[in-house]
Each structure stands twice: as C-alpha cells, then as structure tokens.
Design a protein around this motif. Structure first.
Motif, PDB file in Angstrom:
ATOM      1  N   UNK A  56       0.811  -1.216   0.000  1.00 57.92           N
ATOM      2  CA  UNK A  56       0.000   0.000   0.000  1.00 57.92           C
ATOM      3  C   UNK A  56       0.846   1.268   0.000  1.00 57.92           C
ATOM      4  N   UNK A  93      -9.055   5.931  -1.436  1.00 52.76           N
ATOM      5  CA  UNK A  93      -9.653   4.789  -0.762  1.00 52.76           C
ATOM      6  C   UNK A  93      -8.580   3.728  -0.548  1.00 52.76           C
ATOM      7  N   UNK A  94      -9.016   2.609   0.030  1.00 52.98           N
ATOM      8  CA  UNK A  94      -8.075   1.505   0.266  1.00 52.98           C
ATOM      9  C   UNK A  94      -8.209   0.452  -0.837  1.00 52.98           C
ATOM     10  N   UNK A  95      -8.430   0.898  -2.069  1.00 51.21           N
ATOM     11  CA  UNK A  95      -8.770  -0.034  -3.137  1.00 51.21           C
ATOM     12  C   UNK A  95      -7.698  -1.093  -3.363  1.00 51.21           C
ATOM     13  N   UNK A  96      -8.159  -2.321  -3.530  1.00 49.52           N
ATOM     14  CA  UNK A  96      -7.293  -3.444  -3.885  1.00 49.52           C
ATOM     15  C   UNK A  96      -7.850  -4.087  -5.125  1.00 49.52           C
ATOM     16  N   UNK A 140      -4.319   9.435   3.276  1.00 47.01           N
ATOM     17  CA  UNK A 140      -4.040   8.005   3.385  1.00 47.01           C
ATOM     18  C   UNK A 140      -2.662   7.611   2.878  1.00 47.01           C
ATOM     19  N   UNK A 148       0.180   5.493   4.841  1.00 47.55           N
ATOM     20  CA  UNK A 148       0.742   4.221   4.357  1.00 47.55           C
ATOM     21  C   UNK A 148       2.256   4.228   4.452  1.00 47.55           C
TER      22      UNK A 148
END
Lengths: 314, 271
Positions: free
Chosen positions: B34, B42-45, B235, B239
C-alpha cells in the motif's frame, strides 16, 4: 618469601572508602540500589493508581456535574445499571472468545515449533512470532483496516472466489453481523485475535518444549491413537502454558479501547467507557470504578492461573 | 519436546502451522504494497498503479517530522531512565535474598500486567490532582514506568547466568567495588542491557494507549497515526509512515535477538 598480609589496609580516597563500606555493609548497597526504582515505581505508579482507586469511592453530583469528595458506594452501584452492565458483559465475552480462538490458532504453530522445528527452523519460527509481536500495534490495526475495507483485499478475494454470498450471509446474522466487516463484531474479533495471537504462542511453545518426547512415544506404543495421546498426554501437560498465554490475551482484550474504536460497532467496550467517562463527561469516579472491573476480573483470573501452575510456564 | 528419531510432522499440522504464520505476516506485508499505491482516496485493492512519489510527499511533511522527533526524544530518555532503574532493581533482586523480594518483582511487572488504560488514566488523574501541566516530561514519566520491566527481565536473566564467584574472584584479586563493576560485571551484562534497552526503545516508540492520556496537545508518532486512523486525511502519507515504522521497529528486534540468542531467556518474553 614474604607473605602478603591477610588483612589489607583500608583503601584511600572517597571511592575506596565507599567501596569498603559497601563490602562491609551489603545491606547499605542493597538499600541504595533499591531506592531509586522503588521510589519511582512506588510514587509515580502506585501513587497514581491508589489515587485513581480512591476516586472510585467518590461520586458525581448529577445536577452540577462536580465531583463530591465524600465516601460512597453509589458509583459502584451505577456499574450495575443495564447499560453499564452491558458494556462489562460484552467486553468479558469478547475477551473469552478471543482467548479461545487464539488458543486454537496458536496451538499448531507452537506444537510444530516445539516438536518438529530444529536448528535454523527453530530460529525462524522464533523470529516469525517475535516480529509480529513487537511490530507496531497501530500499524497492525491499520493493516486490518486496509484488509477489511469494503474496497479492500478480503472482499476482492471473496469476489474472485465467488464467495461474496457467504460473507453477506454471515453479515446478515444478528450480533456478529453488521453493515460491513469493519463495522461488525466479527471485524473487532479478527483484529483482537491477530494482535494478541503472538502472546499466546510464546508461552504455549515454552510449555510444549518441556513435554518429554518419550511420553508421546510411550503413549502411542501403548496403543493410543494420536487424538487420545493429545487428549490425555499433551493437552494436560501444555495446559499451564495455555493458561499463561490466556492471561495475556484476556487481560489485553479487557483493557483495549483503540481496536473497538477503529474497527467495530458503535457499542462500547470497557476501555472506551473509561475513556469517554474521564474525557468529555468528566466523570472520573465512574471511569475509576470501570477500571476496577478489569483489575478484579484479572485478580480472579491470576488466582486461578496460579493454582494451575501457569506462572512457571511464563 | 525432543524426539530421538527424526520425525516428519503430520501434514495437517504443517498446514495449520503454515496457515497460522501466514495469518501473522500477510497483513504486515500488505502495508508494504500500500505504501506504493497510486490510489489516494480509498483503500482499493488491487492497487491501480505503483509510484514512489508518496515518499517524497511524506519527507516534506513537517508534522510527521515533529511527531517523529518527539517519539525519538521520548523513547531515548525513557530508555535511559529504564536502563538505570531496571539494572539496579535486577542487581538487587538477583544478588541477595531479602524481605519483600517477591513484592519488588511484582511491582516492576505490574505496569505492564495491568491493562495500559489503567496506567494511563491513573497517571492522568494524578497529574491533574497535582496540577502538573502536560509536557514531554509527563509522557516520559509514563513510558519509563513500563519500560523498566523489559530491561529488568533481560538483566535478571543475565545476572542469573553470571556466576557470583567471578565477582568474588575479582574482589580477592584486589579490585574494589567500582573496578569490579567496570571490568567484571559490566562486560558480562553488557549485551543483555543493550538488548533490553533496544526493546525498551521499541516499546516506548510504539506506545499509544498510555500516551493518549499523558501527552496533552503534543503528538508522538503513534498518536499521529491514531489520529489518521480515526479521521483519515492523507491516506498515502499514513501508508508510507506505517511502512517506515515497521522497518524501524524490526531492526532493534532483530538486533536484540542476535544479542541474547545464546541466552536462556527469551528477549521479549516480558512485553
């Protein structure tokens, strides 16, 4: 040949005199060594702890919001109100479930490390438990926020495996479910389990290391199936380690207020209740009474653990 | 448990153990991925792309530097205090038997055995009762208190393995108490102290629960992270900071492991 005198003359200088004094009076040295740590811990730590506990016997005036400095048990009575009792029960149940799950996940790791890992692998296993144990608590919680997020890796993985329906079914269950994993008890549980797991592995492994291998062999020579050996030989001998580990997982879950705040529902745990009461509410007596709960629960727990011989396994 | 023969582990056990280890390590590895993601909302994966630009952004953030400086400062002072107090206590407890010895060991362990929130709120209410304003020193006061136990555990283990006859021999050969300490005791316990000090540093550097109660307006690095966790603002910077924190805490742990490897005491057993 000249013999050295048996008794040397006294040493000169301040350092010499001090050194002699310490040698003659070991009690003096002991006293000087103990004074700084005992003063520090006694005054700063125990002092504030007792000051806090004393405040739990005060109460707060409901109208003025000021603390009344009179001895009363009223604040403890407030703990028994339905909403506060809920908080306590919720926390203790969560701590118990986390402890059981941690024992189940930790056992294979500890057993493998104790019985089958040798040489290099032993060091590998040790470090593999140590590094997560010591790496930053908040980073670990953060990692789980990434994992459990709606757009995160877990949902992506489940979608790839066509298992999203399973997650949805789970989340629609009462109590354990919720809007999404990061806002459910399941999420809180997973993070607790993850963060405290190493604390269970280490004492369990230490206990399993001490189980003699020939006992296991004797058991199987006498015709016991592996499950029977586990039930009657390994498990009883590993129990002190299990209890020692559970002290950590249980106590740490009882007192934590950050994990349920970041991952979980809006319903409070003991730690959050303490934080809320001492902060914005300014109700220090009730906050203090709340902190007594984990102390009492842990007191009973430690007493029971001591009877099971868990302290030798730490 | 040691079997005499070389046995192979049963397959289900191996799988369960491996799965457990993966469970312990994958989340931390995820942090590393990340830190390089191009996604910032966002925390998109999976990450849409990879970039190293967030490292530069983080490098130029004064608030991160301030928090880092404060954390290093607090951890250094707390470690120094803990080293002195922990060693004194360990020397007293392991060399002599005296009344109340068990109580002393309990007193040292208590700050870490009771939940951190209790230590935190107790200190906070004591500070407000005594009208001590929050400062770097109130943070240090709290940290040093629970760091003592780490140094103490390492030092006690080493004292136990150091034979008392070495000290007697040094005295018999004419060294005074201070020379004995300098030339005999210190070299013997040196690596244990180093290991204990590093673990204490790591413990203080990472502490958040007690710190939230004793910090006032100042932010240590964990407090900074906590604020980002509760109300995420940037974010990608979080990270990167998370990844750096992982690396920074791994190094002292590895070092402490190699320093106490041949010992009988597990370096971090008292955390």
């Amino acid at each position: 040949m000249s013999a050295n005198p048996a008794i040397l003359p006294r040493r000169g200088g301040v350092a010499g005199a001090l050194s002699d004094a310490f040698w003659r009076h070991p009690g003096l040295l002991l006293f000087l060594m103990l004074t700084p740590p005992v003063l520090w811990l006694g005054i700063i730590y125990l002092g504030s702890l007792f000051a806090l506990l004393a405040q739990s016997f005060f109460s707060i005036d409901e109208f003025s919001g000021l603390v009344q400095y009179e001895f009363t048990l009223k604040t403890y009575g407030e703990l028994l109100r339905a909403q506060n009792l809920d908080v306590i029960v919720r926390t203790v149940v969560m701590a118990a479930i986390v402890t059981l799950a941690a024992a189940a996940v930790a056992f294979p790791i500890a057993y493998f490390a104790a019985r089958y890992a040798k040489g290099k692998w032993k060091a590998f296993f040790y470090l593999a438990v140590m590094l997560p144990l010591w790496s930053s608590y908040l980073v670990k919680v953060y990692a789980w926020k990434l994992i459990l997020a709606k757009e995160g890796i877990l949902n992506w993985l489940l979608a790839k495996l066509h298992l999203t329906w399973l997650l949805e079914a789970w989340l629609s269950l009462p109590i354990v479910g919720g809007n999404s994993l990061s806002f459910s008890y399941t999420g809180t549980f997973l993070v607790f389990l993850y963060v405290w797991l190493p604390f269970m592995i280490l004492p369990l492994q230490a206990a399993l290391e001490r189980v003699p291998g020939n006992l296991v062999e004797a058991s199987s020579d006498l015709g016991a199936a592996p499950a029977t050996t586990f039930r009657h030989v390994i498990f009883p001998l590993a129990l002190p380690g299990l209890v020692a580990g559970s002290i950590f997982t249980f106590s740490l879950t009882l007192g934590d207020y950050i994990i349920p705040q970041i991952v979980g529902t809006s319903r409070l745990f003991i730690g959050q209740a303490v934080y809320a009461h001492q902060g914005t509410a300014g109700n220090i007596p009730l906050a203090a009474a709340f902190t007594v709960v984990p102390i009492v629960v842990m007191g009973f727990y430690l007493w029971g653990a001591k009877r099971l011989g868990a302290f030798d396994a730490m | 448990m040691r079997a005499d023969r070389n046995e192979r582990a049963p397959l289900p056990l191996t799988i369960a153990a491996a799965a457990g280890l993966l469970f312990l390590h994958l989340p931390i590895l995820l942090i590393f991925v990340y830190a390089f993601t191009t996604e910032d909302k966002s925390y998109a994966w999976p990450p849409p792309g990879f970039t190293t630009k967030w490292f530069a952004v983080t490098w130029n953030r004064p608030d991160v530097w301030e928090a880092l400086t404060l954390s290093v400062k607090v951890a250094s002072i707390s470690t120094a205090v803990a080293l002195v107090l922990g060693t004194l206590c360990a020397a007293a407890v392991s060399r002599t038997k005296f009344f109340g010895r068990e109580t002393i060991s309990l007193l040292v362990i208590l700050p870490i055995a009771l939940p951190g929130i209790i230590t935190g709120i107790a200190l906070r209410s004591a500070f407000s009762l005594a009208e001590i304003p929050f400062s770097t020193w109130t943070i240090v006061l709290g940290h040093a208190t629970f760091c003592v136990v780490v140094v103490y555990n390492n030092a006690v283990a080493r004292f136990r393995r150091t034979s008392a006859s070495l000290i007697e021999a040094s005295m018999d050969l004419g060294a005074d108490g201070f020379q004995t300490f300098r030339y005999v005791i210190l070299p013997n316990i040196g690596t244990a102290l180093l290991a204990g000090g590093m673990l204490a540093f790591a413990l203080s550097f990472d502490e958040v629960i007690v710190t939230t109660f004793t910090a006032g307006q100042q932010a240590t690095l964990p407090i900074w992270m906590l604020e980002e966790l509760v109300r995420p603002r940037q974010r990608p910077v979080t990270n990167v900071v998370a990844m750096v924190v992982v690396i920074v805490t791994f190094l002292p742990i590895l070092a402490a492991f190699y320093l106490t490897r041949d010992g009988d005491q597990i370096a971090g057993a008292g955390k």
